[in-house]
Design an enzyme around this catalytic site. Structure first.
Site, PDB file in Angstrom:
ATOM      1  N   PRO A  91       0.931  -1.132  -0.314  1.00 24.08           N
ATOM      2  CA  PRO A  91      -0.067   0.008   0.251  1.00 24.08           C
ATOM      3  C   PRO A  91       0.919   1.454  -0.162  1.00 24.08           C
ATOM      4  O   PRO A  91       1.598   1.306   0.879  1.00 24.08           O
ATOM      5  CB  PRO A  91      -0.864  -0.134   1.416  1.00 24.08           C
ATOM      6  CG  PRO A  91      -0.459  -1.375   1.500  1.00 24.08           C
ATOM      7  CD  PRO A  91       0.868  -2.266   1.445  1.00 24.08           C
ATOM      8  N   ASP A 146       3.884  17.325  11.113  1.00 27.08           N
ATOM      9  CA  ASP A 146       4.667  17.995  10.416  1.00 27.08           C
ATOM     10  C   ASP A 146       4.463  17.587   8.924  1.00 27.08           C
ATOM     11  O   ASP A 146       4.504  18.399   8.071  1.00 27.08           O
ATOM     12  CB  ASP A 146       6.312  17.909  10.642  1.00 27.08           C
ATOM     13  CG  ASP A 146       6.163  17.960  12.360  1.00 27.08           C
ATOM     14  OD1 ASP A 146       5.432  18.528  12.868  1.00 27.08           O
ATOM     15  OD2 ASP A 146       7.068  17.923  12.588  1.00 27.08           O
ATOM     16  N   ARG A 174       0.422   4.346  13.291  1.00 28.14           N
ATOM     17  CA  ARG A 174       0.012   5.063  14.683  1.00 28.14           C
ATOM     18  C   ARG A 174       0.491   6.361  14.607  1.00 28.14           C
ATOM     19  O   ARG A 174       1.113   7.135  15.515  1.00 28.14           O
ATOM     20  CB  ARG A 174       0.675   4.470  16.055  1.00 28.14           C
ATOM     21  CG  ARG A 174       0.192   3.036  15.886  1.00 28.14           C
ATOM     22  CD  ARG A 174       0.717   2.517  16.986  1.00 28.14           C
ATOM     23  NE  ARG A 174       0.972   3.083  18.243  1.00 28.14           N
ATOM     24  CZ  ARG A 174      -0.640   2.685  19.190  1.00 28.14           C
ATOM     25  NH1 ARG A 174      -1.640   1.854  18.874  1.00 28.14           N
ATOM     26  NH2 ARG A 174      -1.101   3.853  20.112  1.00 28.14           N
ATOM     27  N   ALA A 175       0.361   7.532  14.171  1.00 30.45           N
ATOM     28  CA  ALA A 175       0.979   8.513  13.466  1.00 30.45           C
ATOM     29  C   ALA A 175       0.281   9.801  15.053  1.00 30.45           C
ATOM     30  O   ALA A 175      -0.027   9.136  15.872  1.00 30.45           O
ATOM     31  CB  ALA A 175       0.804   9.229  12.194  1.00 30.45           C
ATOM     32  N   SER A 176       1.397  10.328  15.343  1.00 31.43           N
ATOM     33  CA  SER A 176       1.013  11.876  16.083  1.00 31.43           C
ATOM     34  C   SER A 176       1.108  13.444  15.246  1.00 31.43           C
ATOM     35  O   SER A 176       1.883  13.411  14.225  1.00 31.43           O
ATOM     36  CB  SER A 176       1.859  11.761  17.086  1.00 31.43           C
ATOM     37  OG  SER A 176       1.690  13.318  18.025  1.00 31.43           O
ATOM     38  N   LEU A 181      -0.182  -6.000   7.305  1.00 28.63           N
ATOM     39  CA  LEU A 181      -1.790  -7.226   7.197  1.00 28.63           C
ATOM     40  C   LEU A 181      -2.717  -6.252   6.198  1.00 28.63           C
ATOM     41  O   LEU A 181      -3.712  -7.339   5.914  1.00 28.63           O
ATOM     42  CB  LEU A 181      -2.577  -6.568   8.298  1.00 28.63           C
ATOM     43  CG  LEU A 181      -1.645  -6.770   9.472  1.00 28.63           C
ATOM     44  CD1 LEU A 181      -2.123  -6.556  10.929  1.00 28.63           C
ATOM     45  CD2 LEU A 181      -1.298  -8.558   9.991  1.00 28.63           C
ATOM     46  N   TYR A 240      13.237  14.950  19.938  1.00 28.43           N
ATOM     47  CA  TYR A 240      13.521  14.658  17.749  1.00 28.43           C
ATOM     48  C   TYR A 240      14.315  15.143  17.850  1.00 28.43           C
ATOM     49  O   TYR A 240      15.560  16.143  18.822  1.00 28.43           O
ATOM     50  CB  TYR A 240      12.674  15.572  17.377  1.00 28.43           C
ATOM     51  CG  TYR A 240      11.772  15.801  16.551  1.00 28.43           C
ATOM     52  CD1 TYR A 240      10.248  15.623  16.455  1.00 28.43           C
ATOM     53  CD2 TYR A 240      12.667  15.380  14.547  1.00 28.43           C
ATOM     54  CE1 TYR A 240       9.350  14.503  15.525  1.00 28.43           C
ATOM     55  CE2 TYR A 240      11.442  15.039  13.705  1.00 28.43           C
ATOM     56  CZ  TYR A 240      10.392  14.470  14.284  1.00 28.43           C
ATOM     57  OH  TYR A 240       9.196  13.550  13.052  1.00 28.43           O
TER      58      TYR A 240
END
Lengths: 623, 584
Positions: free
Chosen positions: B160, B229, B243-245, B297, B504
């Site tokens: 994907p 960002d 699992r982005a933030s 998956l 970061y």
């Protein structure tokens, strides 16, 4: 322990510079008052000793332990805090430049009368300067004399290096005025034993860590824990090393630089004192008046001192691949925990490595070789019932032979090659006049004879680290039932194991040590290896005889111990008592033909008992 | 008409985006003939401006010179691309469904990489490794179902592809993969299917890109508030899969807090919950098998997300601290009092200087006079050491009144830690930096400088230690690996939580004199990650694991944890159709 380069001949060492020379040519007062501006650790924030104390008292670690102790004892936390603050008061240093200047002045005077020269490797000082700027630094000097830490601070002051804070035994505190002086020159005092005292341990470790982490000053302590009375390096004590490595392991600092320092005395101030102590005459309590009484030593010549600042060792690189630092991720770091197995063995290995690094750079004077030879002669003569000396010419020839051998083994030997060997030998005899005269005459009184022999032995001991591995091999060949390689190795391994309380033999490094010993003996043409066998060459016999004779006194010491222990089944009462007891017994033995006075040394007896306990030959029983 | 155009552009997104660098083709940094830095294009606030201090900073920091260029290959030579391995039967059946596909070299190369340094570096040199053999563009959920069925039937490998902003080697085709690799580009699935104002949710196709989602919701007066960002380019499906933030998670939450319902197509069929409920106690949450599955998956096709009315008022702010320690202590206190603004970030000194170097040319003498005065006040009057001070940038959002109240609260806390308010402008510039920093990497690469950022999360008591140690480790490793110039090694704390923070790290160095700079870079990054783990940091806070960080998964989640993940994979995708080999 693989810190040795393969060929010891190739070991590069720095040159020395005599710092007393300038002192003899310029004003001591000016020197004591000169501008002192050492370079400091890059991250350091200026911090007074009272700030340090309050940082310790406010730390999470201490809060945790105070609460814990309060819960266990039912005492109010405020009371415990007060107790803590009092302990800290007793412990803390308060480094003051004025006191340092006072010492700089008086020590200059004293050193000039006592010593011919104090030689320092300046390259090492430069490396140290560099290391201090980069990371917190721990100084690990060898410990042979009370002089050691004053001398260290004196040298660092001379070279404008940051003055260290020094872990000192509480015994100094007894010397009223002097104790405070030492405190003001950077010493902090720790009790010799505080076994289960959680609060004390927390304060002590937090105090050291706080000073280290902030880069307030280099932290100095003695890995050997106490002065070696025998000139042989002592088995390292791990408590403080654990503490100074902890901030790195827990990620509180990026790295810690550990700098082994080798201080070699041509003649230790405490020379005869040590021998007496080893024979069981108790050591005089440290006291100011005692110090003044001791000033008579000022009239004697103690030769020169060599101080070698070794290569800084990064704890990070030591730990690389040996410790998994993630183990501290799951419990808050301020909760005290027993070190895990991998950390315990890492600290232990590092300690041995560092002691070996100290040994490697110990300067050996010609007298060390001469004393080794004289001792062997003495014992042979004694065995043969003869009472004669040795011709200077013969001694010189022997000494030259030993000089070459020890150089091949990588010894850091200071033998003045521009002077004829006979002069070298005779001048070193002159310096140690008090000793050798007696070794040649049989003295009537047993005790003072023993004192002298033990003093001589302590000089020989200075060279032991150079010879110990090949000597163990020589002994192994001697005792092995055949020449089979495997047999020899087994016997080597047995001996090495037995003597591991006696000499600095890194734990778990039997194979490396064996290989190193083989390498040296083969290289010097004493041994040959075939597919299966170990063969002694024609000219190897002399070397091997010398080497195995060197260990003979120790071997006999352990044998005596064994017979003694076998003799009385219910022998062991308490450790302290036992040692004393055995001295009595050894004396009895002496009448029935004990060859070596050294067997009387309490150090040897302590070590042999520990070894026998460890090997399961003896059991400790209560009651 | 506009929608069609938009669709066209995303179909061939390489026409507006760089094929071998970050972002829009028309936007880049360059040093003009006078040696001054310029930011081209019209898309950003900084666009079209001169940045006078950048050259000095750049040359001073890296020991680089604008005279020494290391330009990229301008165009891709198709001969560098291996011809596709096509599964003819699959292609035939796919074509019969009418779903668009392509095996054009450019299309394939564009979808064969993310934005890791080694990936972009190779492209700049014109080197192309294994890339997908064919690209398909499903238009809706049902298209995806068909594609996955066909893939299973013909045993082809599906990868994907959302926004292509991965920095974990997740999009790299496994070189050992012998089957035909199909890149499933979700960009055409970019519609908002419905908005439910009663429940404040929106049902959205997963291919939509962040800025597009916000723009469309804004039209109806709503927003998701999820602003990673990379939001200009990254897609909703990608957020779910990694699992982005988002920057403003303090108000809106991270992706796991925002998602109400997910639909994913797997080889075993479609997985979804039977209701749109806010919380359930029905065993382990199946969303947590989907979130962070990194394309191993299935394909996320549709997501129901929480939405919020657009905020009435937004205000930037900044605080200067005398040193980083004080700054961290302040952030910790803010987190403790649970009064963090929408965003609060703390830059270290190096990054503060970096931000300063990016100040555009000021138009009036008055502003430059004011700047000088500010500097004087902070360094001379307040006694801040310019080599130690650091700055926190803030973003407040909400009712005007509440924002002002909130602002006061935060500034009061900051004052306790020696913080001085340093104006809105500094704050706003700080956030702008987030969007342009990736462009700056391309500028560096034009002049022998390579670098990247990586992140972690860590408990509060470890924040200072990890920052110090990782930065020091980077510097030491560079030295040990023979890097001739001292590197830029800097960090910032970008998120606060109750129990810890997200940190970061930025790391870049001048690689002149190195024969294999990328390898050196990778060794240093590897060492830095080991250091992070040894200091109690996580393997990743939001970038994900991909293939880059796979080797540390076992120690991160334990043997049993690995077993759990593997058994899920074995059940859902026994033939490894989703064969990108990420994560486990």
């Amino acid at each position: 322990c693989g810190s040795l380069s393969k060929d010891p001949m190739l070991k590069k060492r720095d040159d020395f510079e005599d710092i007393l020379e300038e002192r003899r040519n310029s004003s001591d007062l000016k020197y004591a008052l000169r501008c002192y501006t050492p370079v400091l650790y890059k991250g350091v924030t200026p911090c007074t000793s009272s700030m340090l104390k309050s940082m310790v008292l406010q730390s999470d670690q201490l809060h945790y332990v105070i609460n814990q102790v309060s819960k266990e004892t039912g005492k109010a936390t405020d009371d415990i805090k007060e107790e803590a603050s009092a302990i800290l008061e007793e412990m803390a240093q308060c480094l003051q430049l004025s006191t340092v200047r006072f010492f700089a002045f008086t020590l200059s005077k004293a050193f000039k009368t006592l010593f011919r020269s104090i030689c320092v490797n300046e390259d090492g000082i430069q490396r140290l300067q560099q290391a201090i700027q980069e990371h917190p630094v721990v100084l690990l000097p060898s410990h042979r004399s009370y002089m050691d830490f004053l001398l260290m601070s004196y040298i660092l002051y001379t070279y404008d290096v940051a003055l260290p804070v020094i872990a000192a035994g509480m015994d100094f505190m007894g010397m009223k005025f002097v104790g405070e002086m030492l405190r003001m020159s950077g010493a902090f005092f720790i009790r010799r034993s505080f076994g289960g005292d959680k609060l004390y341990w927390a304060l002590f470790s937090e105090y050291v860590k706080t000073m280290l982490k902030n880069g307030f000053a280099p932290v100095e302590f003695f890995l050997e824990g106490t002065r070696s009375r025998t000139s042989k390096s002592l088995t390292p004590k791990l408590g403080l090393l654990n503490i100074v490595m902890d901030p790195f392991l827990k990620g509180e600092v990026f790295d810690v630089n550990v700098v082994p320092v080798s201080i070699s005395y041509e003649r230790v101030l405490e020379e005869t004192l040590y021998a007496r102590e080893l024979l069981g005459i108790p050591k005089p309590k440290e006291s100011t008046s005692g110090l003044f009484k001791a000033r008579k030593i000022l009239s004697e010549d103690y030769g020169s001192i060599h101080v070698y600042f070794g290569q800084p060792v990064s704890v990070r690189s030591l730990a690389q691949g040996k410790v998994n630092r993630c183990q501290f991720n799951l419990v808050p770091r301020h909760i005290p925990r027993r070190p895990s197995e991998d950390i315990a063995s890492f600290v232990n290995d590092s300690a041995y490595r560092l002691v070996r690094a100290q040994e490697e750079n110990m300067v050996l004077k010609p007298w060390v070789l001469v004393a080794s030879l004289l001792l062997q002669y003495h014992h042979q003569n004694q065995a043969a019932g003869q009472k004669r000396g040795i011709a200077l010419g013969e001694l010189t020839a022997q000494a030259v032979w030993l000089r070459d051998l020890s150089r091949q083994y990588g010894a850091f030997l200071h033998w003045p090659d521009h002077i004829p060997p006979s002069e070298v030998v005779s001048s070193s005899l002159t310096l140690h006049r008090g000793l050798y005269v007696y070794t040649l005459k049989q003295h009537k009184e047993l005790l003072s004879q023993a004192v002298i022999l033990l003093s001589c032995a302590s000089y020989r001991n200075q060279a032991l680290h150079v010879f110990v591995r090949p000597a163990l091999l020589a002994l192994a060949i001697h005792t092995a039932s055949s020449n089979q390689k495997q047999e020899v190795f087994n016997s080597f391994s047995f001996l090495r194991n037995m003597f591991s309380n006696e000499f600095i033999l890194c734990p778990g490094a039997t194979v490396q040590d064996f290989e190193e010993a083989c390498y040296l003996l083969v290289k010097t043409g004493a041994l040959q290896f075939t597919q299966q066998e170990v063969l002694v060459t024609e000219r190897g016999h002399r070397t091997l005889a010398f080497l195995s004779t060197m260990l003979d006194p120790f071997l006999q010491g352990y044998q005596v111990k064994e017979t003694l222990c076998n003799g009385c089944v219910m022998f062991c009462v308490q450790k302290g008592g036992c040692v004393h007891n055995s001295i009595q017994r050894s004396r009895e033995h002496l009448r029935i033909g004990l060859k070596y006075m050294e067997v009387l040394s309490s150090d040897l007896q302590k070590n042999s008992l520990a070894a026998l306990l460890r090997l399961g030959a003896v059991r400790k029983m209560k009651g | 008409i506009w929608l069609n155009l938009c669709q066209y552009l995303f179909f061939h997104r390489q026409e507006i985006l760089k094929w071998n660098g970050w972002g829009y083709s028309d936007t880049r940094f360059l040093f003009n003939k006078k040696g001054q830095a310029e930011f081209t294009g019209k898309r950003y606030r900084l666009s079209g401006m001169i940045i006078p201090a950048l050259q000095n900073w750049f040359e001073g920091t890296f020991g680089a010179s604008v005279q020494h260029k290391s330009p990229a290959m301008p165009i891709l030579t198709s001969s560098a691309v291996q011809p596709p391995t096509l599964n003819e039967a699959f292609v035939d059946e796919l074509k019969s469904t009418g779903i668009p596909c392509s095996h054009d070299a450019e299309d394939r190369v564009f979808r064969g990489h993310g934005h890791c340094l080694h990936e972009v570096f190779a492209l700049r040199e014109g080197k192309v490794g294994r890339v997908p053999d064919i690209v398909v563009w499903p238009n809706c959920h049902n298209d995806v179902v068909k594609i996955v069925e066909l893939a299973c039937k013909h045993n082809v490998c599906l990868i994907p592809y959302g926004g292509g902003t991965s920095v974990s080697s997740a999009l790299e085709c496994p070189p050992e993969e012998t089957r035909c690799i199909v890149s499933l580009d979700t960009s055409q699935m970019n519609r908002i299917l419905w908005i439910d104002e009663k429940n404040l949710t929106a049902h959205v196709e997963a291919g939509i890109v962040g800025q597009e989602l916000e723009r469309l919701l804004n039209e109806s007066g709503y927003c998701t508030g999820h602003e990673p960002d990379s939001m200009e380019f990254s897609s909703l499906g990608g957020w779910v899969a990694t699992r982005a933030s988002g920057m403003k998670k303090n108000i809106y939450g991270n992706i796991e807090d925002l998602v109400v319902h997910v639909k994913m197509v797997t080889p075993q069929g479609v997985i979804e919950k039977g209701c749109q409920c806010p919380r359930m106690s029905t065993g382990p949450d199946i969303h947590h098998f989907i979130m962070g599955s990194e394309g191993t998956l299935g394909v996320v096709t549709e997501v129901t997300m929480k939405i919020r009315p657009m905020p009435e008022y937004q205000k930037y702010g900044s605080v200067v601290f005398p040193n980083f320690e004080q700054g961290v202590a302040c952030l910790r206190e803010v987190a403790k009092q649970r009064c963090a603004p929408a965003s609060i970030r703390l830059m270290d000194n190096e990054q503060f200087k970096f931000g300063h170097a990016l100040k555009p040319q000021v138009s009036s003498i008055f502003t430059s006079f004011l700047d000088g005065l500010k500097k004087f006040y902070i360094t001379k009057f307040k006694g801040f050491d310019p080599d130690r001070l650091c700055v926190a940038t803030l973003l407040f959002e909400g009712d005007r009144e509440k924002v002002l109240q909130h602002e006061k609260q935060v500034y009061d806390i900051a004052a306790k830690f020696g913080g001085l308010a340093a104006g809105e402008d500094n704050g706003q510039r700080g956030y702008m930096l987030t969007f342009v920093i990736a462009y700056l990497r391309d500028l560096g690469m034009d002049y022998y400088v390579i670098g990247e950022s990586f992140e972690t999360s860590v408990p509060w008591d470890r924040v200072l230690d990890i920052c110090r140690n990782v930065k020091a480790r980077i510097i030491q490793e560079c030295k040990d690996k023979g890097v001739q110039f001292s590197p830029l090694s800097t960090c910032r704390v970008t998120q606060t939580y109750d129990a810890g923070a997200c940190v970061y790290f930025y790391f870049a160095f001048n690689y002149r004199g190195l024969s294999d700079p990328v390898h050196v870079y990778e060794q240093v990054e590897h060492a830095a990650r080991e250091e992070i783990l040894a200091n109690g940091g996580s393997l990743s806070h939001h970038h994900g694991v991909g293939k880059l960080r796979k080797e540390w998964m076992r120690e991160t989640i334990s043997d049993v944890g690995m077993g759990m993940l593997k058994s899920v994979k074995n059940y859902v995708d026994p033939k490894n159709i989703f064969g990108n080999r990420n994560l486990i």
